[in-house]
Design a protein around this motif. Structure first.
Motif, PDB file in Angstrom:
ATOM      1  N   ILE A 115     -82.429 -40.237  12.892  1.00 46.46           N
ATOM      2  CA  ILE A 115     -81.997 -39.425  11.757  1.00 46.46           C
ATOM      3  C   ILE A 115     -80.568 -39.835  11.396  1.00 46.46           C
ATOM      4  O   ILE A 115     -79.696 -39.903  12.280  1.00 46.46           O
ATOM      5  N   SER A 116     -80.338 -40.100  10.123  1.00 48.39           N
ATOM      6  CA  SER A 116     -78.985 -40.453   9.694  1.00 48.39           C
ATOM      7  C   SER A 116     -78.108 -39.198   9.666  1.00 48.39           C
ATOM      8  O   SER A 116     -78.526 -38.140   9.169  1.00 48.39           O
ATOM      9  N   THR A 117     -76.871 -39.312  10.189  1.00 48.04           N
ATOM     10  CA  THR A 117     -75.944 -38.172  10.173  1.00 48.04           C
ATOM     11  C   THR A 117     -75.157 -38.103   8.862  1.00 48.04           C
ATOM     12  O   THR A 117     -74.430 -37.127   8.627  1.00 48.04           O
ATOM     13  N   LYS A 118     -75.300 -39.140   8.046  1.00 46.51           N
ATOM     14  CA  LYS A 118     -74.569 -39.242   6.766  1.00 46.51           C
ATOM     15  C   LYS A 118     -73.055 -39.388   6.991  1.00 46.51           C
ATOM     16  O   LYS A 118     -72.255 -39.036   6.136  1.00 46.51           O
ATOM     17  N   ARG A 119     -72.661 -39.865   8.156  1.00 46.93           N
ATOM     18  CA  ARG A 119     -71.252 -40.093   8.463  1.00 46.93           C
ATOM     19  C   ARG A 119     -71.061 -41.535   8.919  1.00 46.93           C
ATOM     20  O   ARG A 119     -71.985 -42.146   9.474  1.00 46.93           O
ATOM     21  N   THR A 120     -69.835 -42.065   8.730  1.00 42.24           N
ATOM     22  CA  THR A 120     -69.494 -43.422   9.172  1.00 42.24           C
ATOM     23  C   THR A 120     -68.186 -43.383   9.959  1.00 42.24           C
ATOM     24  O   THR A 120     -67.401 -42.430   9.846  1.00 42.24           O
ATOM     25  N   ILE A 121     -67.926 -44.453  10.729  1.00 45.31           N
ATOM     26  CA  ILE A 121     -66.693 -44.541  11.513  1.00 45.31           C
ATOM     27  C   ILE A 121     -66.434 -46.004  11.881  1.00 45.31           C
ATOM     28  O   ILE A 121     -67.376 -46.816  11.962  1.00 45.31           O
ATOM     29  N   GLU A 122     -65.165 -46.350  12.128  1.00 46.41           N
ATOM     30  CA  GLU A 122     -64.819 -47.697  12.569  1.00 46.41           C
ATOM     31  C   GLU A 122     -65.346 -47.901  13.999  1.00 46.41           C
ATOM     32  O   GLU A 122     -65.331 -46.967  14.820  1.00 46.41           O
ATOM     33  N   ILE A 123     -65.811 -49.103  14.286  1.00 44.19           N
ATOM     34  CA  ILE A 123     -66.408 -49.398  15.603  1.00 44.19           C
ATOM     35  C   ILE A 123     -65.436 -49.079  16.736  1.00 44.19           C
ATOM     36  O   ILE A 123     -65.828 -48.508  17.767  1.00 44.19           O
ATOM     37  N   GLU A 124     -64.149 -49.441  16.546  1.00 45.26           N
ATOM     38  CA  GLU A 124     -63.170 -49.258  17.629  1.00 45.26           C
ATOM     39  C   GLU A 124     -62.860 -47.781  17.905  1.00 45.26           C
ATOM     40  O   GLU A 124     -62.260 -47.444  18.933  1.00 45.26           O
ATOM     41  N   LYS A 125     -63.261 -46.872  16.990  1.00 50.59           N
ATOM     42  CA  LYS A 125     -62.987 -45.450  17.194  1.00 50.59           C
ATOM     43  C   LYS A 125     -64.196 -44.707  17.803  1.00 50.59           C
ATOM     44  O   LYS A 125     -64.201 -43.477  17.854  1.00 50.59           O
ATOM     45  N   TRP A 126     -65.194 -45.472  18.237  1.00 47.23           N
ATOM     46  CA  TRP A 126     -66.410 -44.843  18.792  1.00 47.23           C
ATOM     47  C   TRP A 126     -66.528 -45.149  20.279  1.00 47.23           C
ATOM     48  O   TRP A 126     -66.386 -46.295  20.704  1.00 47.23           O
ATOM     49  N   SER A 127     -66.821 -44.126  21.098  1.00 48.06           N
ATOM     50  CA  SER A 127     -67.020 -44.298  22.530  1.00 48.06           C
ATOM     51  C   SER A 127     -68.508 -44.193  22.856  1.00 48.06           C
ATOM     52  O   SER A 127     -69.109 -43.119  22.682  1.00 48.06           O
ATOM     53  N   VAL A 128     -69.061 -45.310  23.319  1.00 46.11           N
ATOM     54  CA  VAL A 128     -70.486 -45.317  23.694  1.00 46.11           C
ATOM     55  C   VAL A 128     -70.701 -44.429  24.910  1.00 46.11           C
ATOM     56  O   VAL A 128     -71.698 -43.680  24.993  1.00 46.11           O
ATOM     57  N   GLU A 129     -69.751 -44.480  25.865  1.00 46.49           N
ATOM     58  CA  GLU A 129     -69.888 -43.691  27.090  1.00 46.49           C
ATOM     59  C   GLU A 129     -69.828 -42.183  26.795  1.00 46.49           C
ATOM     60  O   GLU A 129     -70.619 -41.390  27.326  1.00 46.49           O
ATOM     61  N   ALA A 130     -68.868 -41.788  25.963  1.00 45.56           N
ATOM     62  CA  ALA A 130     -68.709 -40.355  25.653  1.00 45.56           C
ATOM     63  C   ALA A 130     -69.682 -39.879  24.586  1.00 45.56           C
ATOM     64  O   ALA A 130     -69.862 -38.676  24.379  1.00 45.56           O
ATOM     65  N   ASN A 131     -70.323 -40.833  23.871  1.00 40.44           N
ATOM     66  CA  ASN A 131     -71.290 -40.507  22.822  1.00 40.44           C
ATOM     67  C   ASN A 131     -70.641 -39.690  21.695  1.00 40.44           C
ATOM     68  O   ASN A 131     -71.236 -38.765  21.151  1.00 40.44           O
ATOM     69  N   LYS A 132     -69.365 -40.053  21.387  1.00 39.06           N
ATOM     70  CA  LYS A 132     -68.653 -39.366  20.303  1.00 39.06           C
ATOM     71  C   LYS A 132     -67.470 -40.214  19.839  1.00 39.06           C
ATOM     72  O   LYS A 132     -67.162 -41.249  20.448  1.00 39.06           O
ATOM     73  N   ALA A 133     -66.821 -39.762  18.766  1.00 36.20           N
ATOM     74  CA  ALA A 133     -65.636 -40.470  18.267  1.00 36.20           C
ATOM     75  C   ALA A 133     -64.446 -40.186  19.181  1.00 36.20           C
ATOM     76  O   ALA A 133     -64.366 -39.112  19.814  1.00 36.20           O
ATOM     77  N   ILE A 134     -63.505 -41.164  19.267  1.00 37.57           N
ATOM     78  CA  ILE A 134     -62.319 -40.978  20.117  1.00 37.57           C
ATOM     79  C   ILE A 134     -61.059 -40.923  19.251  1.00 37.57           C
ATOM     80  O   ILE A 134     -60.932 -41.632  18.261  1.00 37.57           O
ATOM     81  N   GLY A 135     -60.139 -40.044  19.645  1.00 32.09           N
ATOM     82  CA  GLY A 135     -58.903 -39.866  18.885  1.00 32.09           C
ATOM     83  C   GLY A 135     -58.564 -38.392  18.754  1.00 32.09           C
ATOM     84  O   GLY A 135     -59.398 -37.502  19.067  1.00 32.09           O
ATOM     85  N   ARG A 136     -57.333 -38.095  18.305  1.00 30.44           N
ATOM     86  CA  ARG A 136     -56.903 -36.700  18.206  1.00 30.44           C
ATOM     87  C   ARG A 136     -56.568 -36.293  16.773  1.00 30.44           C
ATOM     88  O   ARG A 136     -56.037 -35.202  16.544  1.00 30.44           O
ATOM     89  N   THR A 137     -56.913 -37.154  15.839  1.00 26.88           N
ATOM     90  CA  THR A 137     -56.597 -36.835  14.444  1.00 26.88           C
ATOM     91  C   THR A 137     -57.554 -35.747  13.950  1.00 26.88           C
ATOM     92  O   THR A 137     -58.631 -35.507  14.537  1.00 26.88           O
ATOM     93  N   GLU A 138     -57.184 -35.121  12.849  1.00 26.34           N
ATOM     94  CA  GLU A 138     -57.983 -34.031  12.288  1.00 26.34           C
ATOM     95  C   GLU A 138     -59.382 -34.495  11.894  1.00 26.34           C
ATOM     96  O   GLU A 138     -60.374 -33.789  12.130  1.00 26.34           O
ATOM     97  N   ASP A 139     -59.478 -35.692  11.286  1.00 31.23           N
ATOM     98  CA  ASP A 139     -60.794 -36.168  10.835  1.00 31.23           C
ATOM     99  C   ASP A 139     -61.712 -36.502  12.018  1.00 31.23           C
ATOM    100  O   ASP A 139     -62.928 -36.309  11.949  1.00 31.23           O
ATOM    101  N   ILE A 140     -61.156 -36.946  13.162  1.00 31.28           N
ATOM    102  CA  ILE A 140     -61.962 -37.227  14.352  1.00 31.28           C
ATOM    103  C   ILE A 140     -62.490 -35.920  14.943  1.00 31.28           C
ATOM    104  O   ILE A 140     -63.656 -35.807  15.316  1.00 31.28           O
ATOM    105  N   ARG A 141     -61.580 -34.897  15.050  1.00 26.19           N
ATOM    106  CA  ARG A 141     -62.013 -33.601  15.583  1.00 26.19           C
ATOM    107  C   ARG A 141     -63.095 -32.975  14.702  1.00 26.19           C
ATOM    108  O   ARG A 141     -64.061 -32.394  15.179  1.00 26.19           O
ATOM    109  N   GLU A 142     -62.949 -33.124  13.394  1.00 22.50           N
ATOM    110  CA  GLU A 142     -63.945 -32.575  12.454  1.00 22.50           C
ATOM    111  C   GLU A 142     -65.290 -33.290  12.610  1.00 22.50           C
ATOM    112  O   GLU A 142     -66.354 -32.655  12.582  1.00 22.50           O
ATOM    113  N   LEU A 143     -65.227 -34.615  12.782  1.00 25.14           N
ATOM    114  CA  LEU A 143     -66.460 -35.406  12.947  1.00 25.14           C
ATOM    115  C   LEU A 143     -67.204 -34.997  14.224  1.00 25.14           C
ATOM    116  O   LEU A 143     -68.425 -34.773  14.206  1.00 25.14           O
ATOM    117  N   ASN A 144     -66.473 -34.886  15.334  1.00 31.09           N
ATOM    118  CA  ASN A 144     -67.109 -34.508  16.603  1.00 31.09           C
ATOM    119  C   ASN A 144     -67.693 -33.097  16.546  1.00 31.09           C
ATOM    120  O   ASN A 144     -68.760 -32.828  17.121  1.00 31.09           O
TER     121      ASN A 144
END
Length: 416
Positions: free
Chosen positions: A37-66
């Motif tokens: 199922i598509s989530t209708k969201r995109t992200i830069e490859i380097e900002k994605w953690s395969v191990e954590a299964n979520k976006a990494i970072g502390r910015t507002e847009d990362i917290r909103e995405l997670n």
């Protein structure tokens, strides 16, 4: 109950855009089967953690995405609970539909059957005969009338078909519709094909035919004796239609061709065989198998008769074959006029070729099977079982070869 259930968010790197962003997909796995199922969201490859299964970072847009991805996870589990509460099976398909708010399309038996028949209709003349299509349509009508009779409905969800449904349908055909045993079984075999389609598409989880066992009853096939064939050959009819039907029937007694095959027999089907004589080489309409038949004298004479006929000489076809219904009707007249006390049908000619003309005269069953265009020797063996006269003649030869010499009062010795 499902054995395994898994959720995974991942990047579909094959769809990276010009800004270097990848779409995020949700993968649901149930019992080894996956759906995405598509989530209708995109992200830069380097900002994605395969191990954590979520976006990494502390910015507002990362917290909103997670937070958004967490809400999707919650929604999937809620959809799963809803299905269980509604007593519906949890599969990748049902869960995805529930998650997306799509009403699951209910597959019903008659709808599937009619769609199948539409496909068959488009393939008539290529992969199916008109007769096959007609049988499927007949079975579909029987099922509709059965459900109206048994359940007072015109259709049912295909996943409600079970062993009892099949046995009830068999009983209905034999009683209400007054079908014979073999006709009933053939109808059920056609119905079984629709069930197999549903199973292949996962619309039915358990095969309802699994413990359904039934066999066709062996039917003694009628055929004409040598004397009855001779009666036909010698009988002359002043009525042209009867003479034509008789000729074509006799032609098939000496070639083994079915109605469909003699009707389409053309000049291109007559070739010079390996022995230098004329052969019929054609493909059977019913099974698409090759039939190679050396022409005997009797069918040669009949072909010559109609090749010189002024009304038929310019036709691509070799014989003036009427509709199957008319041929069988006229054969009843012919049987009465020839004093043949048998139910004379056109297919009887094929049985006569297999028995009286070939097997009774010592033609090996393998050769008969090839000429008839049978896919299996087992089909031809049905004819061999009914030739008692041939068995009697064979045993008479054996008796003549055996000598029984008396050695003493209590012992006999057998010599070959």
């Amino acid at each position: 109950m499902n054995k395994t259930f898994g959720l995974l968010f991942y990047l579909k790197k094959s769809k990276v855009d010009a800004q270097g962003k990848c779409p995020i997909y949700l993968r649901i796995t149930i019992d080894g089967k996956r759906t995405e199922i598509s989530t209708k969201r995109t992200i830069e490859i380097e900002k994605w953690s395969v191990e954590a299964n979520k976006a990494i970072g502390r910015t507002e847009d990362i917290r909103e995405l997670n937070a958004y991805l967490d809400s999707l996870t919650t929604k999937v589990y809620q959809s799963q609970r809803d299905l269980i509460q509604d007593n519906k099976e949890v599969t990748t398909e049902t869960l995805k539909n529930k998650f997306l708010g799509v009403e699951e399309k209910q597959r019903t038996l008659i709808t599937i059957f009619k769609n199948h028949n539409k496909q068959v209709e488009k393939l008539v003349g290529r992969e199916f005969s008109a007769g096959t299509l007609e049988r499927y349509k007949t079975v579909c009508k029987h099922l509709q009338k059965f459900m109206q009779h048994q359940y007072k409905v015109s259709d049912i969800p295909v996943n409600r078909i079970d062993h009892k449904y099949i046995t009830d349908f068999e009983f209905y055909l034999k009683t209400v519709r007054n079908c014979g045993h073999n006709s009933t079984i053939k109808y059920i075999k056609n119905f079984k094909k629709i069930v197999r389609i549903a199973i292949a598409n996962d619309w039915i989880k358990k095969d309802p035919f699994l413990n359904y066992k039934v066999r066709l009853k062996e039917v003694e096939r009628q055929f004409l004796s040598k004397e009855e064939i001779q009666k036909l050959i010698e009988k002359e009819f002043s009525i042209k239609r009867l003479e034509q039907v008789k000729d074509i029937f006799v032609f098939c007694c000496f070639t083994g061709l079915s109605y469909a095959d003699v009707k389409k027999l053309s000049k291109n089907d007559i070739v010079i065989g390996i022995d230098g004589d004329r052969w019929i080489k054609t493909k059977r309409t019913k099974t698409n198998t090759r039939s190679n038949i050396p022409l005997l004298k009797t069918p040669e004479v009949i072909l010559e008769k109609y090749s010189s006929s002024s009304n038929f000489a310019n036709s691509d076809y070799l014989l003036p074959v009427l509709s199957n219904q008319k041929m069988n009707a006229y054969l009843k007249e012919i049987a009465d006029l020839c004093e043949i006390n048998k139910n004379l049908t056109f297919h009887l000619a094929r049985h006569t070729f297999a028995t009286t003309v070939t097997l009774t005269n010592g033609v090996p069953i393998e050769s008969v099977s090839k000429m008839l265009g049978h896919k299996s020797l087992k089909t031809t063996q049905h004819y061999a079982k009914i030739i008692d006269r041939k068995v009697s003649e064979d045993m008479a030869v054996l008796r003549a070869k055996l000598n029984v010499n008396k050695v003493d009062n209590n012992r006999k010795e057998l010599y070959l």
